[in-house]
Design a protein around this motif. Structure first.
Motif, PDB file in Angstrom:
ATOM      1  N   VAL A   1     103.532  34.928  67.269  1.00  0.00           N
ATOM      2  CA  VAL A   1     103.166  34.325  68.551  1.00  0.00           C
ATOM      3  C   VAL A   1     104.391  34.152  69.436  1.00  0.00           C
ATOM      4  O   VAL A   1     104.291  33.616  70.548  1.00  0.00           O
ATOM      5  N   HIS A   2     105.546  34.596  68.964  1.00  0.00           N
ATOM      6  CA  HIS A   2     106.755  34.528  69.788  1.00  0.00           C
ATOM      7  C   HIS A   2     107.739  35.592  69.315  1.00  0.00           C
ATOM      8  O   HIS A   2     107.821  35.902  68.123  1.00  0.00           O
ATOM      9  N   VAL A   3     108.463  36.147  70.255  1.00  0.00           N
ATOM     10  CA  VAL A   3     109.571  37.041  69.952  1.00  0.00           C
ATOM     11  C   VAL A   3     110.649  36.796  70.994  1.00  0.00           C
ATOM     12  O   VAL A   3     110.349  36.512  72.160  1.00  0.00           O
ATOM     13  N   THR A   4     111.900  36.841  70.568  1.00  0.00           N
ATOM     14  CA  THR A   4     112.989  36.593  71.516  1.00  0.00           C
ATOM     15  C   THR A   4     113.233  37.828  72.370  1.00  0.00           C
ATOM     16  O   THR A   4     112.728  38.922  72.094  1.00  0.00           O
ATOM     17  N   GLY A   5     114.050  37.650  73.383  1.00  0.00           N
ATOM     18  CA  GLY A   5     114.372  38.753  74.287  1.00  0.00           C
ATOM     19  C   GLY A   5     115.707  39.395  73.992  1.00  0.00           C
ATOM     20  O   GLY A   5     116.365  39.879  74.920  1.00  0.00           O
ATOM     21  N   HIS A   6     116.115  39.415  72.725  1.00  0.00           N
ATOM     22  CA  HIS A   6     117.441  39.912  72.364  1.00  0.00           C
ATOM     23  C   HIS A   6     117.344  41.043  71.341  1.00  0.00           C
ATOM     24  O   HIS A   6     116.407  41.090  70.544  1.00  0.00           O
ATOM     25  N   PRO A   7     118.349  41.942  71.321  1.00  0.00           N
ATOM     26  CA  PRO A   7     118.266  43.120  70.455  1.00  0.00           C
ATOM     27  C   PRO A   7     118.654  42.827  69.011  1.00  0.00           C
ATOM     28  O   PRO A   7     119.608  42.089  68.741  1.00  0.00           O
ATOM     29  N   ARG A   8     117.906  43.422  68.103  1.00  0.00           N
ATOM     30  CA  ARG A   8     118.289  43.394  66.691  1.00  0.00           C
ATOM     31  C   ARG A   8     119.207  44.585  66.401  1.00  0.00           C
ATOM     32  O   ARG A   8     119.526  45.385  67.275  1.00  0.00           O
ATOM     33  N   ARG A   9     119.587  44.717  65.141  1.00  0.00           N
ATOM     34  CA  ARG A   9     120.610  45.685  64.761  1.00  0.00           C
ATOM     35  C   ARG A   9     120.193  47.130  65.060  1.00  0.00           C
ATOM     36  O   ARG A   9     121.014  47.960  65.472  1.00  0.00           O
ATOM     37  N   GLY A  10     118.914  47.426  64.875  1.00  0.00           N
ATOM     38  CA  GLY A  10     118.456  48.783  65.180  1.00  0.00           C
ATOM     39  C   GLY A  10     118.591  49.132  66.647  1.00  0.00           C
ATOM     40  O   GLY A  10     118.957  50.255  67.006  1.00  0.00           O
ATOM     41  N   GLU A  11     118.320  48.165  67.502  1.00  0.00           N
ATOM     42  CA  GLU A  11     118.455  48.389  68.938  1.00  0.00           C
ATOM     43  C   GLU A  11     119.921  48.507  69.352  1.00  0.00           C
ATOM     44  O   GLU A  11     120.269  49.307  70.237  1.00  0.00           O
ATOM     45  N   LEU A  12     120.779  47.727  68.725  1.00  0.00           N
ATOM     46  CA  LEU A  12     122.211  47.838  69.014  1.00  0.00           C
ATOM     47  C   LEU A  12     122.727  49.232  68.654  1.00  0.00           C
ATOM     48  O   LEU A  12     123.481  49.843  69.416  1.00  0.00           O
ATOM     49  N   ARG A  13     122.304  49.741  67.500  1.00  0.00           N
ATOM     50  CA  ARG A  13     122.755  51.082  67.093  1.00  0.00           C
ATOM     51  C   ARG A  13     122.298  52.141  68.102  1.00  0.00           C
ATOM     52  O   ARG A  13     123.054  53.075  68.420  1.00  0.00           O
ATOM     53  N   LYS A  14     121.069  52.002  68.588  1.00  0.00           N
ATOM     54  CA  LYS A  14     120.583  52.958  69.588  1.00  0.00           C
ATOM     55  C   LYS A  14     121.440  52.913  70.840  1.00  0.00           C
ATOM     56  O   LYS A  14     121.798  53.954  71.406  1.00  0.00           O
ATOM     57  N   LEU A  15     121.770  51.707  71.286  1.00  0.00           N
ATOM     58  CA  LEU A  15     122.580  51.587  72.492  1.00  0.00           C
ATOM     59  C   LEU A  15     123.964  52.212  72.284  1.00  0.00           C
ATOM     60  O   LEU A  15     124.469  52.917  73.157  1.00  0.00           O
ATOM     61  N   TYR A  16     124.556  51.969  71.128  1.00  0.00           N
ATOM     62  CA  TYR A  16     125.846  52.606  70.829  1.00  0.00           C
ATOM     63  C   TYR A  16     125.746  54.126  70.971  1.00  0.00           C
ATOM     64  O   TYR A  16     126.617  54.782  71.552  1.00  0.00           O
ATOM     65  N   SER A  17     124.671  54.674  70.400  1.00  0.00           N
ATOM     66  CA  SER A  17     124.541  56.142  70.380  1.00  0.00           C
ATOM     67  C   SER A  17     124.328  56.708  71.782  1.00  0.00           C
ATOM     68  O   SER A  17     124.722  57.843  72.061  1.00  0.00           O
ATOM     69  N   TRP A  18     123.718  55.908  72.652  1.00  0.00           N
ATOM     70  CA  TRP A  18     123.474  56.382  74.013  1.00  0.00           C
ATOM     71  C   TRP A  18     124.726  56.313  74.882  1.00  0.00           C
ATOM     72  O   TRP A  18     125.093  57.297  75.519  1.00  0.00           O
TER      73      TRP A  18
ATOM     74  N   LEU B   1     129.002  45.618  62.615  1.00  0.00           N
ATOM     75  CA  LEU B   1     128.044  46.682  62.909  1.00  0.00           C
ATOM     76  C   LEU B   1     128.684  47.748  63.787  1.00  0.00           C
ATOM     77  O   LEU B   1     128.493  48.959  63.572  1.00  0.00           O
ATOM     78  N   GLY B   2     129.449  47.330  64.789  1.00  0.00           N
ATOM     79  CA  GLY B   2     130.124  48.289  65.663  1.00  0.00           C
ATOM     80  C   GLY B   2     131.111  49.155  64.908  1.00  0.00           C
ATOM     81  O   GLY B   2     131.201  50.375  65.154  1.00  0.00           O
ATOM     82  N   ARG B   3     131.847  48.564  63.983  1.00  0.00           N
ATOM     83  CA  ARG B   3     132.794  49.357  63.194  1.00  0.00           C
ATOM     84  C   ARG B   3     132.054  50.349  62.301  1.00  0.00           C
ATOM     85  O   ARG B   3     132.469  51.500  62.155  1.00  0.00           O
ATOM     86  N   GLU B   4     130.948  49.876  61.688  1.00  0.00           N
ATOM     87  CA  GLU B   4     130.152  50.780  60.843  1.00  0.00           C
ATOM     88  C   GLU B   4     129.629  51.966  61.642  1.00  0.00           C
ATOM     89  O   GLU B   4     129.490  53.073  61.106  1.00  0.00           O
ATOM     90  N   ALA B   5     129.348  51.724  62.926  1.00  0.00           N
ATOM     91  CA  ALA B   5     128.815  52.791  63.781  1.00  0.00           C
ATOM     92  C   ALA B   5     129.910  53.723  64.301  1.00  0.00           C
ATOM     93  O   ALA B   5     129.605  54.702  64.986  1.00  0.00           O
ATOM     94  N   GLY B   6     131.157  53.430  63.996  1.00  0.00           N
ATOM     95  CA  GLY B   6     132.247  54.323  64.370  1.00  0.00           C
ATOM     96  C   GLY B   6     132.825  54.090  65.754  1.00  0.00           C
ATOM     97  O   GLY B   6     133.532  54.962  66.269  1.00  0.00           O
TER      98      GLY B   6
END
Length: 557
Positions: free
Chosen positions: A369-386, A408-413
């Motif tokens: 019944v609620h979800v926040t407006g912030h990105p989880r780790r999967g969304e962060l990885r997508k943004l890095y790749s873009w 997470l950023g270091r893991e993503a290179g």
């Protein structure tokens, strides 16, 4: 040593890095002593139990005031309090334009009118996808999905490099209202320029795996819970989440129910949304005066108070002292929200009061019944790749969020990850480097109508009073050392027992001190004052186990 004369693009967090809320950041461009600055966001956080009497906390703008001649503008990513709530308190000093979307501008105007604020700010309307220039900076707002209308990331371009300041965002492809996050624009950023890019990115949900659920999923679940309810349905949510309110109204209409709204902030924000054409096609929303005229199984109530605020609608309903609205056994109450850290106890108290009435309480732990407006780790990885950043600076979070995001950023290179706190200066380009503690930062408190530093606020004294109570003693002695008036006493905030009262104990202690001192020593007001102070504190400490706050006034007549 000669100062650096080359052009540099730098970032300084003034608030919101190391804590949730109070977001405020500065971007500078130029040689070290000749930089021009823009500011992104100017928010507040809220005083908790550790700050008695303090309503709002905001970043101290001392650094910006020192460079006021070179501060060019304030750009607001969106109109949540933690991003724009301090604008009317802090920005009039700078007398520079504020760039905001139409919704954010309307929210500022409503805040100014509602709070009776005389000072005004110069608003320049900005639109997603339409870059504008401020001094050496080119700024492009980019639409992102969030839990309030017209949220934007900002692409900030300088001659030596770019920064993507995300603000608050998520990759929601199906928001209830407004455009989804502009995936195409974000994907294009990574390959459209030879200039390197720094990503200044929201860390709020960096500890959660996967992707944040969509607002559409929340809307579907709310529709099911409303349709299946046998009696009244009451829902509380963040008043600023216009999309959530729209989902509730649509679900109620589909279930053949009327919608009643209760709460000033809810009426204000929905009024702004209506004026801006965001509520086209929605059925009529009734004021609370219509509540009792609607059949019990045909009513959906939307009310304020999702954070347990004592004066908000749902708290008054739970206590049974709302002038118009009540809930009864068999009604359903949905908390379409989450408790901001520090508010958990107050929210749970409301849950308990409603449960005692026989009301069915549903929260985010029971259903989606609620979800926040912030990105989880999967969304962060997508943004890095873009966007393919050369530099990542995690912001908007406490230490644990920032650390998880950096890892997470270091893991993503990502080549360079800068872990910073408020007051650190990051040279983004050229040759990224961090200069810890380069800038003086701090907090300002809004204490009633007074804006002050923590040292000026008197909070330490309030904490002492809340822990140790207060004893005030006043008496007068003449030149011969005889008491000619008093003692008069005030005792506040100390325990009383059937066997002995603190007032009696203090009175006996004063009598003992006076009796034990020769008249000549009693005639010295400073000596008598010191003796009474020590004796009262020691005797009450022996009785209570704590040292009270004691003030003694000895008057020589």
């Amino acid at each position: 040593m000669a100062k650096n004369q080359r052009d540099e693009f730098v970032f300084v967090p003034l608030g919101g890095v190391g804590e949730i809320g109070m977001n405020m950041a500065a971007y500078g461009f130029g040689p070290e002593r000749k930089r021009k600055w823009i500011v992104v966001d100017c928010g507040v956080s809220f005083g908790g139990p550790d700050l008695p009497g303090i309503e709002l906390v905001m970043a101290n703008p001392e650094f910006l005031e020192e460079n006021a001649d070179d501060v060019l503008a304030l750009i607001l990513t969106h109109s949540h309090e933690d991003h724009y709530g301090a604008v009317l308190d802090l920005w009039p000093v700078f007398d520079q334009p504020v760039y905001a979307t139409p919704f954010t501008a309307a929210m500022l105007a409503a805040k100014r009118a509602g709070d009776g604020i005389v000072e005004n700010v110069d608003i320049t309307i900005m639109q997603p996808g339409k870059p504008f220039t401020v001094g050496p900076f080119t700024i492009e707002p980019i639409n992102v999905a969030h839990s309030i209308p017209e949220s934007n990331a900002l692409l900030i371009t300088t001659p030596v490099g770019r920064a993507l300041h995300t603000g608050d965002w998520k990759l929601d492809p199906t928001p209830t209202m407004g455009a989804p996050t502009d995936f195409a624009r974000l994907e294009a950023i990574g390959g459209e320029s030879d200039l390197p890019l720094a990503l200044i990115c929201d860390s709020t949900n960096s500890m959660k795996d996967g992707e944040s659920p969509s607002e559409q999923e929340v809307g579907d679940n709310l529709a099911k819970l409303i349709a299946e309810a046998p009696n009244r349905v009451a829902i509380t949510t963040f008043a600023s989440n216009v999309g959530r309110v729209v989902s509730i109204v649509r679900a109620a209409h589909k279930a053949g129910r009327e919608v009643v709204m209760s709460g000033r902030s809810l009426h204000r924000i929905m009024g702004i949304a209506k004026e801006l054409g965001m509520l086209e096609g929605l059925p009529t929303l009734h004021d609370q005066d219509m509540y009792k005229s609607i059949a019990r199984n045909k009513c959906v109530l939307i009310c304020t108070g999702s954070q347990g605020e004592a004066r908000a609608a749902i708290a008054r309903i739970a206590r049974g002292d709302h002038p118009v609205i009540d809930l009864a056994a068999g009604d359903r109450m949905i908390f379409s929200s989450w408790a901001i850290p520090g508010n958990e106890r107050e929210v749970q108290n409301i849950h308990n009061l409603l449960i005692d009435k026989g009301v069915e309480v549903i929260n985010a732990g029971d259903a989606l019944v609620h979800v926040t407006g912030h990105p989880r780790r999967g969304e962060l990885r997508k943004l890095y790749s873009w966007v393919k950043p050369q530099v990542l600076v995690p912001v908007h979070g406490e230490a644990a969020h920032l650390d998880a995001h950096a890892k997470l950023g270091r893991e993503a290179g990502i080549p360079q990850v800068r872990e910073v706190r408020n007051g650190d200066l990051v040279r983004l380009f050229p040759e990224s480097m961090t200069f810890p503690g380069e800038v003086r930062t701090g907090e300002l408190y809004l204490d009633g109508l007074v804006l002050c530093t923590p040292e000026e606020s008197g909070v330490k004294g309030r904490r002492r009073l809340s822990f140790g109570g207060m004893i005030i003693v006043s008496l007068a002695v003449n030149s011969s050392g005889y008491v000619v008036s008093g003692p008069e006493m005030v005792v506040e905030g100390l325990p009383e027992t059937d066997e002995e009262s603190v007032a009696d104990l203090v009175e006996d202690t004063i009598a003992g001190v006076i009796k034990s001192m020769p008249p000549k020593r009693r005639s010295d007001s400073e000596v008598l004052n010191s003796a009474l102070f020590k004796a009262i504190r020691n005797e009450v400490n022996a009785f209570w186990g704590r040292k009270p706050n004691v003030s003694v006034f000895v008057h020589r007549v």
